[in-house]
Write an enzyme that holds these catalytic residues in place. Structure first.
Site, PDB file in Angstrom:
ATOM      1  N   LYS A   1       9.610  36.727  61.419  1.00 35.72           N
ATOM      2  CA  LYS A   1      10.354  37.992  61.460  1.00 35.72           C
ATOM      3  C   LYS A   1       9.443  39.104  60.958  1.00 35.72           C
ATOM      4  O   LYS A   1       8.815  38.975  59.898  1.00 35.72           O
ATOM      5  CB  LYS A   1      11.576  37.851  60.547  1.00 35.72           C
TER       6      LYS A   1
HETATM    7  O1  G3P Z   1      19.125  39.490  58.042  1.00 31.61           O
HETATM    8  C1  G3P Z   1      19.400  40.773  58.431  1.00 31.61           C
HETATM    9  C2  G3P Z   1      20.824  41.219  58.317  1.00 31.61           C
HETATM   10  O2  G3P Z   1      21.716  40.365  58.917  1.00 31.61           O
HETATM   11  C3  G3P Z   1      21.222  41.854  57.027  1.00 31.61           C
HETATM   12  O3  G3P Z   1      22.611  42.023  56.888  1.00 31.61           O
HETATM   13  O4  G3P Z   1      24.606  42.448  55.505  1.00 31.61           O
HETATM   14  O5  G3P Z   1      22.322  42.806  54.506  1.00 31.61           O
HETATM   15  O6  G3P Z   1      23.234  44.359  56.232  1.00 31.61           O
HETATM   16  P1  G3P Z   1      23.218  42.962  55.723  1.00 31.61           P
END
Ligand code: G3P
Length: 219
Positions: free
Chosen positions: A83
């Protein structure tokens, strides 16, 4: 639609993999920090739990170091997807790793223009963050619609739309209606997707009636 789980918690991942519905895993530096464990160990263990792609994120910001980190992460297991952030150096790294045959997930995507660049850089996945866009008063799902439409107009694009920053089952349903290839779900969202009060009520009524028959299917 494929389901990835957005977590680095091995116990959660093992439980959810047991459902047979999990196609891969995504992690990020925040999730690794939350696990309290060594990143390389955690990624190796996660890669043994699921056969599909497991996203492991680089933490450098310059191309040369990102590339070295990406190559190291890719060697951990055959199903690692590296990533990288959606920056000029990140996309340069995406192109280099993709040319070497490594799957790359380009993360922190917040615009259709960025998604076009990621596809040109050969990304296997683009990760638009719907929840974080919603949080700042922008329609996260409108971005998914735009990216799906743009990618569909160019059959040569093989990049899959991986809906990230998912907060609730409605995000998943809306993304599925748009034909997004993947949603990465926090564990609680996958669990919430099973629930409906009419399912519970209906099952209780069926079982009560069944008991009255005195029968048993297995004898
Ligand atoms: O891994 C990336 C993503 O899914 C992050 O989610 O909830 O931290 O905005 P969040």
């Amino acid at each position: 639609m494929k389901f990835f789980i957005d977590s680095a918690d091995l116990k959660e991942l093992r439980d959810l993999a047991d459902t047979g519905l999990v196609d891969g895993v995504t992690t990020n530096p925040s999730l690794i920090a939350k696990s309290g464990r060594n990143m390389l160990d955690v990624i190796k263990e996660i890669c043994a739990v699921v056969t599909g792609p497991v996203s492991a994120e680089v933490t450098a910001t310059d191309h040369a170091t990102m590339l070295a980190e990406g190559r190291k992460l890719a060697k951990l297991a055959p199903n690692v997807a590296v990533k990288v952030p959606l920056t000029p150096d990140g996309l340069k790294t995406c192109k280099a790793l993709s040319n070497e045959g490594t799957k790359v997930n380009v993360t922190l995507c917040f615009s259709a223009a960025q998604a076009i660049l990621a596809a040109k850089a050969g990304a296997a996945f683009i990760s638009p963050f719907v929840g974080r866009l919603d949080d700042v008063g922008t329609d996260g799902m409108a971005l998914i619609a735009d990216i799906c439409r743009i990618y569909a107009a160019y059959p040569a694009i093989k990049t899959e739309v991986l809906v990230a920053s998912v907060r609730h089952p409605i995000h998943v349903v809306e993304a599925a209606k748009l034909g997004a290839h993947v949603a990465t779900l926090p564990p609680n969202v996958l669990r919430q997707m099973y629930n409906h009060p009419l399912t519970d009520k209906g099952l209780a009524a069926f079982l009560a009636d069944w008991q009255k028959t005195g029968q048993s299917i297995l004898g």
